[in-house]
Design a protein around this motif. Structure first.
Motif, PDB file in Angstrom:
ATOM      1  N   VAL A   9       0.828  -1.212   0.000  1.00  0.00           N
ATOM      2  CA  VAL A   9       0.000   0.000   0.000  1.00  0.00           C
ATOM      3  C   VAL A   9       0.861   1.260   0.000  1.00  0.00           C
ATOM      4  O   VAL A   9       0.355   2.347   0.295  1.00  0.00           O
ATOM      5  CB  VAL A   9      -0.992   0.023   1.184  1.00  0.00           C
ATOM      6  CG1 VAL A   9      -2.092  -0.985   0.967  1.00  0.00           C
ATOM      7  CG2 VAL A   9      -0.311  -0.193   2.496  1.00  0.00           C
ATOM      8  N   LEU A  16      -1.736   9.480   0.824  1.00  0.00           N
ATOM      9  CA  LEU A  16      -2.323   9.897   2.093  1.00  0.00           C
ATOM     10  C   LEU A  16      -1.468  10.976   2.740  1.00  0.00           C
ATOM     11  O   LEU A  16      -1.984  11.998   3.236  1.00  0.00           O
ATOM     12  CB  LEU A  16      -2.456   8.682   3.016  1.00  0.00           C
ATOM     13  CG  LEU A  16      -3.214   8.899   4.305  1.00  0.00           C
ATOM     14  CD1 LEU A  16      -4.662   9.222   3.997  1.00  0.00           C
ATOM     15  CD2 LEU A  16      -3.137   7.661   5.183  1.00  0.00           C
ATOM     16  N   CYS A  20      -2.734  14.800   3.493  1.00  0.00           N
ATOM     17  CA  CYS A  20      -2.695  15.414   4.823  1.00  0.00           C
ATOM     18  C   CYS A  20      -1.788  16.641   4.816  1.00  0.00           C
ATOM     19  O   CYS A  20      -2.085  17.649   5.471  1.00  0.00           O
ATOM     20  CB  CYS A  20      -2.221  14.403   5.863  1.00  0.00           C
ATOM     21  SG  CYS A  20      -3.394  13.074   6.099  1.00  0.00           S
ATOM     22  N   LEU A  23      -3.747  19.487   3.487  1.00  0.00           N
ATOM     23  CA  LEU A  23      -4.697  19.991   4.482  1.00  0.00           C
ATOM     24  C   LEU A  23      -3.975  20.850   5.523  1.00  0.00           C
ATOM     25  O   LEU A  23      -4.447  21.916   5.906  1.00  0.00           O
ATOM     26  CB  LEU A  23      -5.406  18.827   5.168  1.00  0.00           C
ATOM     27  CG  LEU A  23      -6.424  18.070   4.328  1.00  0.00           C
ATOM     28  CD1 LEU A  23      -6.981  16.896   5.100  1.00  0.00           C
ATOM     29  CD2 LEU A  23      -7.545  19.010   3.910  1.00  0.00           C
ATOM     30  N   LEU A 117      -8.943  16.658  -1.587  1.00  0.00           N
ATOM     31  CA  LEU A 117     -10.061  15.770  -1.910  1.00  0.00           C
ATOM     32  C   LEU A 117      -9.762  14.952  -3.164  1.00  0.00           C
ATOM     33  O   LEU A 117     -10.106  13.771  -3.252  1.00  0.00           O
ATOM     34  CB  LEU A 117     -11.342  16.580  -2.108  1.00  0.00           C
ATOM     35  CG  LEU A 117     -11.916  17.183  -0.831  1.00  0.00           C
ATOM     36  CD1 LEU A 117     -13.059  18.122  -1.157  1.00  0.00           C
ATOM     37  CD2 LEU A 117     -12.390  16.068   0.076  1.00  0.00           C
ATOM     38  N   PHE A 120      -7.664  12.171  -2.080  1.00  0.00           N
ATOM     39  CA  PHE A 120      -8.433  11.135  -1.376  1.00  0.00           C
ATOM     40  C   PHE A 120      -9.230  10.282  -2.363  1.00  0.00           C
ATOM     41  O   PHE A 120      -9.331   9.065  -2.210  1.00  0.00           O
ATOM     42  CB  PHE A 120      -9.366  11.768  -0.344  1.00  0.00           C
ATOM     43  CG  PHE A 120      -8.695  12.080   0.960  1.00  0.00           C
ATOM     44  CD1 PHE A 120      -8.157  11.061   1.733  1.00  0.00           C
ATOM     45  CD2 PHE A 120      -8.571  13.370   1.410  1.00  0.00           C
ATOM     46  CE1 PHE A 120      -7.521  11.338   2.928  1.00  0.00           C
ATOM     47  CE2 PHE A 120      -7.934  13.655   2.601  1.00  0.00           C
ATOM     48  CZ  PHE A 120      -7.406  12.641   3.367  1.00  0.00           C
ATOM     49  N   LEU A 127      -7.203   1.752  -4.171  1.00  0.00           N
ATOM     50  CA  LEU A 127      -7.591   0.626  -3.315  1.00  0.00           C
ATOM     51  C   LEU A 127      -8.622  -0.258  -4.016  1.00  0.00           C
ATOM     52  O   LEU A 127      -8.610  -1.478  -3.887  1.00  0.00           O
ATOM     53  CB  LEU A 127      -8.149   1.135  -1.995  1.00  0.00           C
ATOM     54  CG  LEU A 127      -7.126   1.726  -1.025  1.00  0.00           C
ATOM     55  CD1 LEU A 127      -7.828   2.428   0.118  1.00  0.00           C
ATOM     56  CD2 LEU A 127      -6.222   0.630  -0.477  1.00  0.00           C
TER      57      LEU A 127
ATOM     58  N   LEU B 147      -7.433  -3.636   6.966  1.00  0.00           N
ATOM     59  CA  LEU B 147      -7.310  -2.635   5.902  1.00  0.00           C
ATOM     60  C   LEU B 147      -8.582  -1.799   5.747  1.00  0.00           C
ATOM     61  O   LEU B 147      -8.511  -0.569   5.780  1.00  0.00           O
ATOM     62  CB  LEU B 147      -6.911  -3.312   4.589  1.00  0.00           C
ATOM     63  CG  LEU B 147      -6.638  -2.363   3.426  1.00  0.00           C
ATOM     64  CD1 LEU B 147      -5.494  -1.423   3.747  1.00  0.00           C
ATOM     65  CD2 LEU B 147      -6.329  -3.137   2.163  1.00  0.00           C
ATOM     66  N   VAL B 151      -8.982   2.245   6.230  1.00  0.00           N
ATOM     67  CA  VAL B 151      -9.502   3.096   5.160  1.00  0.00           C
ATOM     68  C   VAL B 151     -10.718   3.868   5.664  1.00  0.00           C
ATOM     69  O   VAL B 151     -10.925   5.029   5.302  1.00  0.00           O
ATOM     70  CB  VAL B 151      -9.861   2.258   3.915  1.00  0.00           C
ATOM     71  CG1 VAL B 151     -10.421   3.144   2.827  1.00  0.00           C
ATOM     72  CG2 VAL B 151      -8.641   1.525   3.405  1.00  0.00           C
ATOM     73  N   LEU B 157     -12.196  11.195   7.826  1.00  0.00           N
ATOM     74  CA  LEU B 157     -11.450  12.443   7.672  1.00  0.00           C
ATOM     75  C   LEU B 157     -12.017  13.256   6.516  1.00  0.00           C
ATOM     76  O   LEU B 157     -12.247  14.467   6.634  1.00  0.00           O
ATOM     77  CB  LEU B 157      -9.969  12.124   7.435  1.00  0.00           C
ATOM     78  CG  LEU B 157      -9.072  13.333   7.171  1.00  0.00           C
ATOM     79  CD1 LEU B 157      -9.055  14.240   8.391  1.00  0.00           C
ATOM     80  CD2 LEU B 157      -7.669  12.890   6.820  1.00  0.00           C
ATOM     81  N   VAL B 158     -12.285  12.561   5.397  1.00  0.00           N
ATOM     82  CA  VAL B 158     -12.847  13.254   4.235  1.00  0.00           C
ATOM     83  C   VAL B 158     -14.198  13.854   4.583  1.00  0.00           C
ATOM     84  O   VAL B 158     -14.494  15.004   4.230  1.00  0.00           O
ATOM     85  CB  VAL B 158     -12.984  12.285   3.045  1.00  0.00           C
ATOM     86  CG1 VAL B 158     -13.796  12.914   1.937  1.00  0.00           C
ATOM     87  CG2 VAL B 158     -11.625  11.909   2.525  1.00  0.00           C
ATOM     88  N   VAL B 161     -13.601  17.016   6.654  1.00  0.00           N
ATOM     89  CA  VAL B 161     -13.110  18.114   5.814  1.00  0.00           C
ATOM     90  C   VAL B 161     -14.248  18.639   4.953  1.00  0.00           C
ATOM     91  O   VAL B 161     -14.446  19.849   4.811  1.00  0.00           O
ATOM     92  CB  VAL B 161     -11.948  17.618   4.924  1.00  0.00           C
ATOM     93  CG1 VAL B 161     -11.578  18.666   3.896  1.00  0.00           C
ATOM     94  CG2 VAL B 161     -10.751  17.266   5.767  1.00  0.00           C
TER      95      VAL B 161
END
Lengths: 495, 195
Positions: A9, A16, A20, A23, A117, A120, A127, B147, B151, B157-158, B161
């Motif tokens: 990963v 990630l 962050c 942000l 965003l 993300f 994934l 996992l 996630v 978190l999203v 925000v």
């Protein structure tokens, strides 16, 4: 979990960290430029986002394994398949980042969270491609979806963006519910959530009604995500109301991610009922191609026209999926991967040109066809670029679009579904009308009122469009390298 | 037998609670129905010997999250939803017909079916041997599904925000964010144009 599992990963972890960092950089920026409605583009955020996306691409390529990394109790796998999609998604996101800063500036909306965003969303997509378990798959899908809803609502003072986001959210949540229902029924019947165990147990049960119903529910949930008809209603409105670079990203990224899980989950998990889901995708594919191409004919708003065109392209790829199930062979899926790669660049490019035009004429350009009249003669480079992408979307030989269609349809023919390939080819000939009409407007129509562009094409947008154009031509002229890569992907995919 | 009867009772109550949640026009009543639904779900967990889950369900959902909901509703002073004109009257009946059809289909398919997961999954004996429900639960959560769990933290978190992004008051963003009556013209500073 073993520590070695984390290696698989790393691309997601890089993203990630970058997200962050964006942000945090936003949180600590100076008070005097803190207004989101005035000020300069967020250089730091843009740089971090670019570093993150390209970093994940580099990390993925560095991880090219001799053998697949089966990690987290076989729920997540990083093999050539995952790396192919990580690279494709990473490049698409990087191009979107390049298209964005000037566009956001022209619309007076400066917030670094935009890039966070986007990152993300990308994590969710990566994934999804690597998931081999319905739980990982579902959570990754939600990560992707929730970030997308927020990106669609990014211009929160605009009516259209609000409409776009709300429609996306409601239909997306409904689709998720249907999908979850299917997954829970699968769990009920097998006691497992990973693709392989489900595939083994369902394979022995054959086409029991309960199995078919759960597969159907999962299929419907995913059909929403790839905007297949009759689950496509949200697409034009969402695409129209979202910021144009984000629309470009929606039309290629999340859609490709949904295709990647459809292929993986349906081959591994539902291999026992392949013929049945193949019929499901044939019906969906025909409906999607029909609706996409026919409704696109009457659109005068080019952004909406491209939205319907992206529905139609999903339809072509669905025929490839149907062929996979029908012939129980992955050969057509290889065509779908080629198509996804080709489609990513040409569609990003087409929406990217619209984004550029909107950036340089924010108040006068309303995406109408008439507004494009005369553009080809005033700004020949922009006109040529847009024409190239539209020609490629039409599927004319020499461009990426042709290569994608060629491999998908040849897979469909080899699967003994030649009549389906005939329908697809006829409908893509219909599509030529609305793509070429735009080119005719740009080069052969006198404008009622000249579209005044503030600046010529340069900077990040120019780089992004150049990359898209080069990729479109290179894939079109020299497809062998891409085909080899896809062949390698499938050499290890089935294990 | 007693378990079966209890299950049916709680399942019916859960459905009633769910229906109440979506049909009440007064949002506080709707929330109370939601709490009721959560409590019944907890009871079903309890019946399936998932004691830990049952407690978590009560503490987290019925407790913490619902309190937050009530707080938010009190802050925003949303008492009732305004009666909106139904724009697609005929669709409602079509939807009702289709819903009944789907229900019949589900019942026809799943009636009398034994779910394999009940056999292939964890039996009470297995849970007993491996050290109790909570232990098995913890193992599943932090080992088998680690996992997705991690996630999920990114998803939260999203969401956080995003909530800030959507509602934060912005300097220079003096554009009206309050709703207006759909029949009136929107405030001048709300822009209806292509983006």
């Amino acid at each position: 979990m073993k520590a070695a599992d984390l290696i698989a990963v790393i691309p997601e972890l890089v993203l990630l960290v970058a997200a962050c960092a964006v942000l945090l950089a936003e949180a600590f920026r100076k008070e005097r430029e803190a207004s989101s409605l005035r000020g300069r583009p967020r250089r730091v955020a843009v740089a971090l986002a670019l570093a993150g996306t390209l970093g994940s691409v580099v990390a993925s390529l560095a991880l090219v394994p001799g053998e697949a990394r089966v990690t987290f109790n076989a729920t997540f796998v990083l093999d050539e398949w995952g790396i192919f999609f990580n690279v494709l998604f990473g490049v698409a996101a990087a191009l979107t980042v390049l298209l964005s800063p000037r566009y956001l500036q022209a619309h007076d909306r400066h917030l670094g969270e935009y890039y966070a965003l986007l990152l993300f969303t990308l994590i969710g997509m990566d994934l999804l491609a690597g998931a081999r378990d319905f739980l990982v798959f579902y959570v990754a899908l939600e990560l992707m979806a929730i970030s997308s809803y927020l990106l669609a609502a990014f211009f929160r003072y605009r009516l259209r963006s609000n409409e776009s986001s709300l429609k996306y959210f409601l239909t997306g949540a409904f689709a998720s519910a249907v999908l979850l229902y299917g997954i829970s029924l699968l769990y009920g019947q097998t006691g497992a959530t990973d693709y392989w165990t489900i595939g083994r147990i369902l394979g022995s049960e054959g086409a029991a009604p309960a199995v078919l119903l759960s597969v159907f529910l999962v299929g419907v949930g995913l059909a929403f995500k790839v905007s297949a008809a009759p689950f496509h209603m949200w697409t034009p409105d969402v695409y129209q109301g979202a910021p144009t670079p984000i629309t470009a990203f929606f039309s290629v990224g999340p859609k490709a991610a949904a295709f990647s899980v459809i292929i993986a989950a349906f081959i591994f998990g539902f291999g026992g009922v392949a013929k049945e889901w193949s019929v499901f995708f044939i019906v969906l594919g025909i409906a999607t191609m029909l609706v996409g191409n026919v409704v696109a004919l009457v659109q005068t708003n080019v952004k909406r026209m491209l939205a319907y065109s992206s529905i139609a392209h999903a339809g072509y790829m669905l025929t490839g999926l149907a062929a996979v199930g029908w012939s129980r062979d992955v050969y057509p899926a290889m065509g779908v991967l080629v198509y996804l790669a080709a489609y990513t660049f040409m569609n990003l490019g087409a929406f990217g040109v619209l984004g550029y035009l909107k950036t340089e004429a924010p108040s006068s350009f309303d995406y109408s066809l008439g507004r494009l009249a005369g553009l080809g003669r005033r700004s020949p480079w922009v006109g040529l670029l847009f024409s190239l992408f539209l020609i490629s979307l039409t599927g004319i030989p020499g461009t990426a679009g042709f290569i994608g269609k060629f491999w998908v349809f040849s897979g469909v023919v080899l699967a003994d579904l030649w009549w389906l390939a005939v329908i697809a080819v006829v409908l893509s000939a219909v599509a030529a009308y609305f793509y070429l009409r735009v080119i005719i407007y740009m080069f052969f129509r006198e404008p009622e009122e000249q579209l005044v562009l503030d600046r010529p094409l340069r900077g990040g947008a120019a780089v992004a469009l150049a990359v898209c154009a080069i990729a479109t031509v290179v894939i079109g002229v020299l497809p062998a390298r891409l085909w080899d890569a896809v062949t390698e992907v499938f050499a290890t995919f089935l294990g | 037998m007693v378990e079966k009867i209890l299950f049916v009772i709680f399942a019916v109550l859960t459905i009633i609670g769910g229906l109440g949640t979506v049909t009440r026009r007064n949002i506080v009543h709707g929330l109370l129905f939601l709490v009721f639904t959560f409590l019944n779900v907890a009871a079903i967990f309890f019946l399936s010997q998932a004691y830990f889950l049952a407690v978590v369900q009560i503490l987290v959902y019925a407790g913490a999250i619902m309190v937050l909901f009530v707080f938010v509703i009190m802050f925003l002073n949303l008492r009732t939803f305004q009666q909106q004109e139904q724009t697609h009257r005929r669709q409602r009946w079509v939807a009702l017909g289709l819903a009944v059809l789907v229900l019949v289909e589900f019942v026809a398919i799943f009636a009398g079916m034994t779910f394999t997961s009940a056999r292939a999954g964890f039996s009470p004996d297995m849970v007993e041997q491996s050290g109790g429900f909570t232990r098995v639960f913890a193992w599943s959560l932090f080992e088998r599904t680690l996992l997705p769990l991690e996630v999920a933290s990114a998803v939260l978190l999203v969401a956080m925000v995003g909530a800030i992004l959507l509602v934060k008051k912005e300097k220079g963003g003096d554009v009206a964010t309050q709703a207006w009556d759909p029949e009136e013209a929107p405030p001048a500073n709300v822009r209806d144009e292509e983006v």
